[in-house]
Design a protein around this motif. Structure first.
Motif, PDB file in Angstrom:
ATOM      1  N   UNK A 306     -10.831  22.576 -42.681  1.00 49.80           N
ATOM      2  CA  UNK A 306     -11.310  21.205 -41.520  1.00 49.80           C
ATOM      3  C   UNK A 306     -11.315  21.869 -40.792  1.00 49.80           C
ATOM      4  N   UNK A 307     -11.053  23.228 -40.494  1.00 52.47           N
ATOM      5  CA  UNK A 307     -11.456  23.273 -38.847  1.00 52.47           C
ATOM      6  C   UNK A 307     -13.720  23.826 -38.760  1.00 52.47           C
ATOM      7  N   UNK A 308     -13.508  23.990 -39.951  1.00 54.51           N
ATOM      8  CA  UNK A 308     -14.892  24.074 -40.147  1.00 54.51           C
ATOM      9  C   UNK A 308     -16.016  22.928 -40.784  1.00 54.51           C
ATOM     10  N   UNK A 309     -15.411  22.553 -41.333  1.00 58.36           N
ATOM     11  CA  UNK A 309     -15.964  21.556 -42.320  1.00 58.36           C
ATOM     12  C   UNK A 309     -17.127  20.729 -41.014  1.00 58.36           C
ATOM     13  N   UNK A 310     -16.859  20.463 -39.933  1.00 53.83           N
ATOM     14  CA  UNK A 310     -17.748  19.843 -39.480  1.00 53.83           C
ATOM     15  C   UNK A 310     -18.851  21.172 -38.373  1.00 53.83           C
ATOM     16  N   UNK A 311     -18.636  22.333 -38.874  1.00 57.74           N
ATOM     17  CA  UNK A 311     -19.261  22.680 -37.630  1.00 57.74           C
ATOM     18  C   UNK A 311     -20.675  23.233 -38.156  1.00 57.74           C
TER      19      UNK A 311
END
Length: 361
Positions: A306-311
């Motif tokens: 989740x912490x990099x899913x939108x990066x």
């Protein structure tokens, strides 16, 4: 351990003898250990030399004698291909058996070429079967264009460069080029002379199976008429083996980016790499390989933390030389312009950086 005065005197005399012998020990510099240390100290104390130059001088000093020995051994090395033939010698036995090919009759030459004459090297006044034999045994390279004399392998007659012997009429080779002083008696080869390269090359000729590209300064297969030009592409070292390609006898492969390397080097390199070692563009059409990565990425991106899913990362594509953004991934980033995966990550996309700043505020 206690020793008697007599045995102590013997020990001292042996020690002195060893000290005297140490002075006679020669190092790779040709100097004794003591003299070598003095020379090194003298160089280190020199006020006008930089540290880099001091190190270079010391290294040259320590290996000077070794280099001289290597050069002298190389000159003294007696090989069949570098002796000056006497007129009374039996020339039919001059070429070593391992270098003679038997095709119904004895053929003269060396392991590089079939030919019936030795060429005279004006640089060192020695006869060699070919320039490769010369360059392998000497510490310099022969100038093929300055060769002015040859020696018949059959009768030993020495004469100006020509296709046949003036004494016994023995034809040195089926192919002879006066411009390059080149001889080749292998009937299975097609050889032509390119006036623009000023070299003899393997092939049927310009306009038949090869053409000369003036910008690339190279003879290319007629199939590569529509190629990407890179100025003087052959006048450089092979990026894999570092051999100069313009005068190399090995076949050369031209990549779709315009750069070149030896064909055999390309086959080995392509086993583990798919980008040009010079410009990093794809070696060939990689669409099939990239489509398989697409199938893998379709599932992989849905399972990112989740912490990099939108990066998103800012990337540079080596194939189209454009920048774009791509979803963060541990292995692959697809170019938004040409859909290539031959990309490099430059950093976080600007939109991610701005959102992080707002988050901190």
């Amino acid at each position: 351990r206690l020793t008697s005065p007599g045995s102590l005197g013997i020990f001292v005399r042996k020690a002195k003898r060893r000290v005297g012998q140490e002075k006679l020990i020669r190092t790779a510099s040709g100097l004794s250990q003591e003299d070598l240390r003095k020379e090194i100290r003298r160089i280190q104390k020199h006020e006008h030399l930089s540290e880099k130059l001091k190190s270079k001088r010391i290294q040259e000093l320590m290996t000077q004698s070794w280099k001289n020995v290597q050069r002298s051994q190389k000159r003294r090395k007696s090989l069949d291909c570098c002796v000056r033939i006497k007129p009374e010698a039996k020339y039919q036995h001059y070429v070593p058996e391992g270098q003679r090919k038997v095709l119904g009759q004895k053929k003269f030459g060396c392991k590089h070429y079939e030919r019936g004459c030795n060429v005279s090297a004006p640089c060192c006044s020695k006869f060699y079967p070919c320039r490769y034999c010369h360059d392998a045994e000497e510490d310099h390279k022969i100038d093929r264009y300055s060769i002015s004399r040859v020696q018949c392998m059959k009768c030993g007659h020495e004469q100006p460069v020509s296709k046949s012997c003036q004494s016994c009429n023995f034809q040195f080779a089926s192919y002879f080029c006066k411009s390059c002083n080149f001889f080749d008696d292998d009937d299975t080869k097609d050889i032509y002379h390119c006036n623009d390269c000023n070299l003899c090359r393997i092939g049927k000729g310009i306009g038949i199976d090869f053409f000369h590209c003036h910008k690339c300064a190279a003879c290319m297969s007629i199939e590569l008429k529509d190629h990407r030009c890179v100025e003087n592409t052959l006048k450089s070292d092979c990026p894999v083996c570092s051999e100069y390609m313009f005068t190399s006898s090995k076949p050369v492969a031209f990549l779709q980016c315009g750069h070149a390397m030896h064909a055999e080097c390309f086959e080995k390199y392509a086993d583990t790499n798919y980008v040009c070692p010079i410009c990093s563009k794809s070696l060939a059409d990689m669409s099939d390989y990239f489509s398989r990565i697409d199938a893998y990425m379709k599932d992989s991106l849905n399972h990112m933390p989740e912490e990099v899913a939108k990066v998103k990362n800012l990337i540079f594509c080596a194939d189209c030389e454009k920048r774009s953004t791509a979803p963060f991934h541990y292995s692959y980033h697809r170019c938004a312009h040409c859909r290539s995966y031959n990309t490099k990550v430059l950093g976080r996309a600007q939109e991610n950086v701005q959102s992080e700043i707002k988050g901190h505020e």
